[in-house]
Enzyme design. Sequence first.
Site, PDB file in Angstrom:
ATOM      1  N   ASP A 150     -56.956 -57.610  45.119  1.00 12.09           N
ATOM      2  CA  ASP A 150     -56.608 -57.260  43.748  1.00 12.09           C
ATOM      3  C   ASP A 150     -55.134 -57.599  43.455  1.00 12.09           C
ATOM      4  OD1 ASP A 150     -57.693 -55.687  41.428  1.00 12.09           O
ATOM      5  OD2 ASP A 150     -55.946 -54.442  41.843  1.00 12.09           O
TER       6      ASP A 150
ATOM      7  N   GLU B 227     -57.180 -62.560  43.723  1.00 13.59           N
ATOM      8  CA  GLU B 227     -57.178 -62.405  42.268  1.00 13.59           C
ATOM      9  C   GLU B 227     -55.741 -62.678  41.843  1.00 13.59           C
ATOM     10  OE1 GLU B 227     -57.746 -59.319  38.577  1.00 13.59           O
ATOM     11  OE2 GLU B 227     -56.555 -58.806  40.310  1.00 13.59           O
TER      12      GLU B 227
HETATM   13  C1  GLC Z   1     -57.431 -56.029  38.765  1.00 18.65           C
HETATM   14  C2  GLC Z   1     -58.823 -55.473  38.640  1.00 18.65           C
HETATM   15  C3  GLC Z   1     -58.877 -54.581  37.452  1.00 18.65           C
HETATM   16  C4  GLC Z   1     -57.892 -53.452  37.652  1.00 18.65           C
HETATM   17  C5  GLC Z   1     -56.496 -53.981  37.913  1.00 18.65           C
HETATM   18  C6  GLC Z   1     -55.614 -52.911  38.463  1.00 18.65           C
HETATM   19  O1  GLC Z   1     -57.133 -56.865  37.713  1.00 18.65           O
HETATM   20  O2  GLC Z   1     -59.750 -56.514  38.612  1.00 18.65           O
HETATM   21  O3  GLC Z   1     -60.160 -54.082  37.224  1.00 18.65           O
HETATM   22  O4  GLC Z   1     -57.863 -52.630  36.524  1.00 18.65           O
HETATM   23  O5  GLC Z   1     -56.506 -55.004  38.874  1.00 18.65           O
HETATM   24  O6  GLC Z   1     -55.977 -52.595  39.777  1.00 18.65           O
END
Ligand code: GLC
Length: 557
Positions: free
Chosen positions: A209, A276
């Site tokens: 994440d 991500e």
């Molecule tokens: C990422 C996740 C999202 C979350 C954010 C904070 O973007 O995919 O769902 O709210 O991180 O952890």
Amino acid sequence: MVRGREWWRTAVIYQIYPRSFADADGDGIGDLRGITSRLPALRELGVDAVWLSPFFRSPQRDAGYDVSDYTRVDPLFGTLKDFDRLIETAHELGLRVIVDMVPNHTSSDHRWFREALDSPPGSRQRERYIFRDGRGKDGDRRPNNWRSVFGGPMWDRVTGEDGRPEQWYLHIFDSSQPDLNWENPWVRERFKDILRFWLDRGVDGFRVDVAHGMIKQAGLPDYTPPKAGASMGGGRQRDPEPDDPPYWGQDGVHEIWREWHDVLAGYPGDRVLCAEAWVAPLTKMALWVRPDEMHQAFNFDYMFAGWDAREQRRVIDESIAAFGAVGAPPTWVLSNHDVIRHASRLALGADSPQGDGIGPRSKGKPDPVVGLRRARAATALMLALPGGAYLYQGEELGLPEAIELPDSARQDPTWFRTRGRKYGRDGCRVPIPWEADAPAFGFSPTGAAWLPQPAEWAALARDRQRGVPGSTLTMYQDALRLRRRERLGSGALEWLPAFARSTTVVAFRNRGITVVANLGRRPVSLPDGTVRLESAPTHLGANGRRMLPPDATAWIS
Ligand code: GLC
């Protein structure tokens, strides 16, 4: 290990959002036992792996992306034993399991944060997070002007033992998600332990994440984004101007990924790290997947590419080139738990920035028929591309965004922090339908569902589509089967010269399959060959040739 052989290079990975997938205990929130019971359906679908969004202990202020204990299962979702059973069942079925790791921030309920609050400024406990004195005479002005991704300021002030306001702490997301201080070796070591905990339990890797946010520019300088409020970062569809904030994509993050790479490399099997990382351009994102860093990164440029032939060819070319330059496979994705489902997004009139969502009062609501046609065409195009792909639960049923959710049901912090100005992400998180005639469409035995399911989803339930020719589910299954049989994941893309400059058609060859996608308004005649897959029925034209209707994709051999 020979680079080039690893399973993830060609894998199709299915994202499970645990709270909305399958609920075994009937409380209206999906759980691990529910997931395990439904894994055979994913095997039947034909994916290679599942990625589970967070199921760790959490107060659930951001649906589990606010972790208060990284090595415990939240009782909402079950127990560690349930997890062991899940992974064992998945492996028996030939499915790999990737779990979500959330290292940028913890929950404010995490013991580390509690200890930091109970310790004085300057203590080693405070050094685990990003605490700063405020500006101004009394320190009552925030340390800088950064704005949270979810809306509002990025700083909250804590109260000292004497009840007086004291230091401020940084949170890129909700105030219940304080950012960790990744400059601190103590934090780095704790996370290596956490990785090992899950690797020892047999996970095949991690989706990481916010893998672009963990290091902040030294001195935390003020920054004013081109649009009000922070976005998740680069990406030309969302930001009108280049956006290079001091909290995204700093060089220092790469050292962390090298360390994590080494932790995974110490384990047998090909364990994988998927980033991500909302960074643009793609050549910058490719830095995350250099040979000694992560293995894959989500391709958000592709996700947000418009339904336009030239744009699709551009992003595909750029992706293959950028990832290829560092020896990583390209990846493809159309939906996830943070964006408007592609069966709605592809028919939206206006731009739809990540996280904004759509709801009852939005302008330019998508036409569901057009949306589904385009979604099916886009998926058929995507699954023919070389590299890896990610699917999001429910897209194989053609689920649209749930737009008409009542305000009272919404739970995304974005909705609250923007005081309803942005609907947020609940519309893509509604529990999915399994059986048309069962309570909660088979999601939960009691009929409970943490977000209300639209009544029209009965027609999209899995049992209504299973084995039905022409259904979205059947199309996904056929595409995945053919993709595997024809080894498209490890193939190479070659544009068809006849369409290489077309403004309406995207056409390429990958191994033995010719793919034609019609993004225009008129039918196009297909090249010779047998149609192996079609996202919408092809027909015989007056000219005696097989015709592909608008918003459709066909595979031919
Ligand atoms: C990422 C996740 C999202 C979350 C954010 C904070 O973007 O995919 O769902 O709210 O991180 O952890």
